[in-house]
Enzyme design. Structure first.
Site, mmCIF file in Angstrom:
data_model
loop_
_atom_site.group_PDB
_atom_site.id
_atom_site.type_symbol
_atom_site.label_atom_id
_atom_site.label_comp_id
_atom_site.label_asym_id
_atom_site.label_seq_id
_atom_site.Cartn_x
_atom_site.Cartn_y
_atom_site.Cartn_z
ATOM 1 C CG HIS A 59 -1.860 -1.158 1.256
ATOM 2 N ND1 HIS A 59 -2.039 -1.948 2.377
ATOM 3 C CD2 HIS A 59 -2.677 -1.671 0.295
ATOM 4 C CE1 HIS A 59 -2.924 -2.891 2.109
ATOM 5 N NE2 HIS A 59 -3.323 -2.747 0.855
ATOM 6 C CD GLU A 62 -0.270 0.230 4.549
ATOM 7 O OE1 GLU A 62 0.557 -0.700 4.631
ATOM 8 O OE2 GLU A 62 -1.505 0.050 4.510
ATOM 9 C CG HIS A 151 1.049 -4.004 5.324
ATOM 10 N ND1 HIS A 151 0.328 -3.605 4.230
ATOM 11 C CD2 HIS A 151 1.618 -5.194 4.984
ATOM 12 C CE1 HIS A 151 0.448 -4.517 3.265
ATOM 13 N NE2 HIS A 151 1.220 -5.489 3.711
ATOM 14 C CD GLU A 215 -1.496 -4.058 9.228
ATOM 15 O OE1 GLU A 215 -1.188 -2.846 9.285
ATOM 16 O OE2 GLU A 215 -2.005 -4.589 8.224
#
EC number: 3.5.1.96
Length: 332
Positions: A59, A62, A151, A215
């Site tokens: 993404h 990010e 991420h 994450e």
């Protein structure tokens, strides 16, 4: 510093390097394979048999993980980080990174494990290319294969740094890998229970690597990640790369929270409604009886589980995709 040490600059500029292979002073080999893809090979005498794939920017907005990989690449190129592992660095979605957007046409992390064959456009092509790069990188047998896909999240989280551990038929989750994550500052791990369509699900299920989606905080623009503390993770990755890491002890997993997927909330139509505030944090607890979502045909998602928490709530996904996950505490 070697020009290939500036992989992010090359990627942001959309340029191919003049020299695609360069050597550091001690003989470490840097090989530009494709846009945003750099393979690092240690000298033979130092090679410890570990193949480490580090990806970020699936993404494009990010940026904290992208900046982390850039720091590691520059240290390798400057000779201050001397690899004992083979490392493949991947900036996943170059065009989205250049635009500062999550994606251009499609969410790339929903296009792996063959899903790219059903789509078209830049992200579908790139997902296929990333699968090919990973497959070639992990093709050497009798080596340790490890993949971290880094991420940051759209929203804040009650648990700041957590991992998603993919599932594959016949494989058990590794306690030593869980301990390694804990030692790197990861606070919780979600143990998945069915095949996925993310990059780490592909490398885990199809290539046999130990693979994780990490994450690491909230997504912010380049240069604005001071609140995302990646010091422990960065140090752990350096130890993995230079081979000085102590073997993680999986006999005890004290301090690591484990969760399993209870249910996925799937958006079936444009009538879908998610009954949560837009700024609700990941891992927010929901009480039994709470009406979480509604959709066409009287479909209702009511919380039944004790200790349930919500992660990745997003009512704006395309129809047919996951709009949230209900998770519950778990044990190995």
């Amino acid at each position: 510093m070697l020009a290939l040490g500036k992989l992010l600059d090359l990627t942001l500029a959309g340029r191919e390097p003049t020299e695609k292979i360069q050597l550091t002073a001690d003989g470490t080999r840097l090989h530009w394979l494709a846009e945003g893809a750099l393979e690092v090979t240690p000298i033979g005498a130092r090679d410890n048999g570990v193949d480490l794939l580090l990806s970020a920017g699936i993404h494009g907005n990010e940026t904290a993980p992208i900046e982390l990989l850039e720091r590691l690449i520059r240290k390798v190129a400057a000779g201050t980080l001397k690899p004992a592992a083979r490392v493949l660095f991947l900036f996943g979605n170059p065009e989205a990174i250049r635009r500062g957007e999550r994606y251009v046409e499609q969410d790339m992390n929903r296009l792996f494990n063959g899903r790219h064959e059903e789509g078209s456009g830049n992200e579908a092509f790139r997902a296929a290319e990333l699968e090919r790069l990973a497959q070639v990188f992990f093709s050497k047998t009798e080596r340790v294969h490890l993949h971290y896909d880094l991420h940051t999240a759209i929203r804040g989280s009650k648990i700041e740094q957590f991992a998603l551990y993919p599932w594959a038929e016949g494989r058990e989750h590794s306690r030593s890998e869980l301990a390694r994550l804990r030692d790197a500052g990861i606070e919780a791990v979600l143990l998945q229970n069915k095949p996925g369509i993310t990059f780490s699900a592909y490398t885990y299920g199809q290539l046999g690597a130990e693979a994780f989606t990490l994450e690491l905080g909230k997504a912010r623009p380049f240069g604005e990640n001071q609140e995302v503390n990646l010091e422990r993770l960065e140090r752990s990755l350096e130890l993995l790369i230079d081979g000085s890491e102590e073997q993680p002890d999986g006999s005890r997993l004290d301090g690591l929270k484990l969760f399993s997927v209870s249910r996925e909330v799937i958006k079936h139509s444009d009538h879908f409604r998610l009954h949560l505030d837009d700024d609700v944090a990941n891992f927010t607890e929901l009480s039994p009886g709470y009406l979480l979502a509604e959709d066409i045909g009287g479909t209702r998602w009511v919380v039944e589980e004790v200790g349930a928490r919500i992660i990745f709530p997003n009512p704006r996904v395309k129809n047919g995709l996951r709009a949230g996950i209900l998770v519950v505490p778990a044990k190995l």
